[in-house]
Write an enzyme that holds these catalytic residues in place. Structure first.
Site, PDB file in Angstrom:
ATOM      1  N   GLY A 105     -51.255  14.561  61.940  1.00  0.00           N
ATOM      2  CA  GLY A 105     -50.558  15.551  61.116  1.00  0.00           C
ATOM      3  C   GLY A 105     -49.146  15.805  61.602  1.00  0.00           C
ATOM      4  CB  CYS A 106     -47.761  16.411  64.976  1.00  0.00           C
ATOM      5  SG  CYS A 106     -48.767  17.876  65.323  1.00  0.00           S
TER       6      CYS A 106
END
Length: 184
Positions: A78-79
């Site tokens: 996600g990052c």
């Protein structure tokens, strides 16, 4: 093996946070700073994808908008997606004279590797002790939460995003910046 386990635990915690109502997820991270009030000031070390470690202060960006985004950990799915989207849209931010600053508890060496691997050309700041994350209500059990704050050219906090969707967040921020600047 430990890094894989750590990443799995972080991912599970973040998934759990997404299922909580906004006010409960907010409470987990701590008290949010007040809108339309001065944004909490900070100075952190960071890397802007140029191989140099520099000191970055929020006050350095008075006179321009700042997208201050907190994220849990370098190299997690996600990052990475969120950072890629900000990088992809960087020319649009530059056209608007907007500075992007990413913050996590990872150290500057991790940020340097992440910037290099992903071709990031905006600063990632090392909040290794979590103090800045805490001052923004974006800290939980050793990690920064996925929160974003828009700071206006006078240093006032104008918009808060809690528990963002990394795939669409950058475009969401650009749209809100256009709306906020049209109203000023």
């Amino acid at each position: 093996m430990f890094k894989l386990f750590r990443t799995l635990v972080i991912s599970l915690c973040l998934v759990a946070l997404l299922w909580l109502p906004t006010n409960e997820a907010q409470a987990l991270g701590g008290k949010q700073p007040d809108l339309n009030a001065p944004a909490p000031q900070f100075t952190l070390l960071g890397n802007a994808g140029d191989g140099e470690i520099d000191e970055y202060s929020l006050s350095d960006y008075l006179g321009q908008w700042v997208v201050l985004y907190f994220y849990p950990q370098d190299f997690t799915p996600g990052c990475t997606l969120e950072a890629r989207r900000f990088q992809q849209d960087l020319p649009e931010y530059n056209e608007r004279n907007v500075q992007i600053l990413g913050v996590s508890v990872d150290d500057v060496n991790s940020h340097e590797q992440f910037c290099d691997a992903e071709g990031l050309k905006f600063p990632l700041l090392a909040d290794s002790k979590g103090e800045v994350s805490k001052s923004y209500g974006s800290y939980l059990t050793g990690y920064s939460l996925r929160h974003t704050y828009l700071v206006d050219p006078e240093g006032l906090l104008r918009k808060v995003y809690l528990g963002v969707n990394p795939a669409i967040h950058s475009q969401e921020v650009l749209a809100d910046l256009d709306s906020l600047t049209a109203n000023s």
